[in-house]
Design an enzyme around this catalytic site. Structure first.
Site, PDB file in Angstrom:
ATOM      1  N   SER A  47     -27.210   2.400  34.569  1.00 48.58           N
ATOM      2  CA  SER A  47     -26.833   2.367  35.937  1.00 48.58           C
ATOM      3  C   SER A  47     -28.072   3.201  36.490  1.00 48.58           C
ATOM      4  CB  SER A  47     -25.504   3.004  37.210  1.00 48.58           C
ATOM      5  OG  SER A  47     -25.309   3.867  36.636  1.00 48.58           O
ATOM      6  N   HIS A  48     -27.826   5.033  35.354  1.00 54.66           N
ATOM      7  CA  HIS A  48     -28.985   5.846  35.891  1.00 54.66           C
ATOM      8  C   HIS A  48     -30.398   6.039  34.700  1.00 54.66           C
ATOM      9  CE1 HIS A  48     -25.814   6.886  38.660  1.00 54.66           C
ATOM     10  NE2 HIS A  48     -26.805   7.171  39.464  1.00 54.66           N
ATOM     11  N   GLU A 188     -24.458   0.364  40.540  1.00 51.77           N
ATOM     12  CA  GLU A 188     -23.640  -0.839  39.543  1.00 51.77           C
ATOM     13  C   GLU A 188     -23.269  -1.921  40.247  1.00 51.77           C
ATOM     14  OE1 GLU A 188     -22.172  -0.329  37.107  1.00 51.77           O
ATOM     15  OE2 GLU A 188     -22.243   1.497  36.004  1.00 51.77           O
TER      16      GLU A 188
END
Length: 338
Positions: A47-48, A188
């Site tokens: 997600s990052h 997410e």
């Protein structure tokens, strides 16, 4: 992972750099952003990771970040250094301010780095781990735009407002946690939307305040704080410490960049560093060893430490490269050449 591609860390790093510089980011900003997203991708924090490059480029196209900004450093006080990002990405500001923070923490025992007027999108754990790698205990926090309803409310007010902490463990990986004060990171939910998957019950509400498992409805509505009133209180703390205390905005006073170019995505971040040696003098090593009793007791019950899976993923990636969706790879290749 079906329809996935595996590439080396070096290939992924080069791709990230090309995406960013091709879309107007200075080399210094591209390098700082790449270091952050590659750390996340390497540790399987999808997600990052590389996915965030799409948002960086879109934000730049929507005038939500100055891709050429040079941070301005101010020696604010004995234990405080401030960095004005000048509407640039926070990552370069952190890297420029870090040496001053380390020096002040080692000299005074505790010190703070305040980053103002910055575009922030990244995970916080690479920053606190950069400090624990120097033998310092570190804490970081930042508000984001109004995505989360307070406990008992139904409308977005707080950001996802993450908190990260890292404790150095000589000869071992640090004890690190990094979590949003919302039930889950907004990224997410975005990844679920991209994959066409439902989100779990209890993550978010729709725009009418009803619980939803539809990621599209969740992104249009409000996320929920974790732990109800406890998460809500921690989120409020982040808003205050990384907002008014450092002379910056509250989350709901900022807006994500948009196609109309009216967004104001700039806000603050607070990083605190503490030196065990300054606190403890010659006894520092003994007390750090004493801390190991706690970690061993956690593991002794069959529990795991935060970030343990991430460190295992790091080892895999360094040997095997990184695996991620083919569709994301294709999007990034297009961004690097269009």
């Amino acid at each position: 992972m079906s329809d996935a591609i595996t590439i080396s860390l070096q290939e992924a790093e080069a791709l990230s750099n090309k995406v960013l510089t091709h879309n107007g980011f200075s080399q210094t900003h591209a390098d700082a952003i790449t270091r952050s997203v590659m750390a996340a991708q390497r540790d399987e924090c999808h997600s990052h990771g590389l996915y965030r490059l799409i948002g960086c480029v879109q934000t730049a196209l929507n005038d939500g970040v100055d891709t050429q900004a040079e941070p301005t450093i101010t020696d604010q006080a004995t234990s405080v250094v401030k960095v004005n990002a000048n509407k640039g990405c926070s990552l370069l500001s952190f890297e420029r301010g870090k040496p001053y923070l380390i020096e002040k923490a080692r000299h005074n025992g505790i010190a703070a780095l305040a980053i103002n007027n910055s575009f922030h999108f990244s995970a916080l754990w690479p920053e606190v781990e950069a400090l624990s790698a120097e033998g310092l205990v570190a804490l970081a926090m930042t508000p984001s735009h109004a995505f989360v309803a307070p406990a008992g409310g139904t409308s977005p007010l707080f950001g996802t407002n993450p908190i990260a902490f890292s404790w150095p463990r000589p000869g071992k990986t640090p004890y690190t946690f990094d979590f949003a004060t919302s039930v889950v990171a907004r990224g997410e939910i975005e990844l679920h939307r991209r994959a066409g998957k439902s989100i779990p019950e209890g993550w978010a509400m729709d725009d009418e305040g009803n619980s939803t498992t539809d990621p599209v409805a969740a992104l249009a509505g409000a996320m929920l704080p974790f732990g109800s009133y406890k998460g809500s209180a921690l989120s409020t703390m982040v808003e205050l410490l990384a907002g008014p205390l450092i002379g910056d905005l509250l989350g709901h006073e900022t807006q994500a960049a948009n196609a109309e170019k009216t967004g104001k995505p700039f806000h603050g971040e607070l990083i605190i560093a503490m030196s065990p040696e300054a606190f403890l003098g010659k006894g520092a090593e003994g007390h750090l060893n004493h801390a190991e009793v706690l970690f061993e007791s956690i593991l002794g019950q069959g529990a795991r430490l935060p970030s343990q899976r991430r460190f295992e993923a790091r080892e895999r990636s360094q040997v095997n490269g990184i695996t991620f969706p083919q569709v994301l790879y294709d999007e990034l290749k297009a961004l690097a050449s269009s």
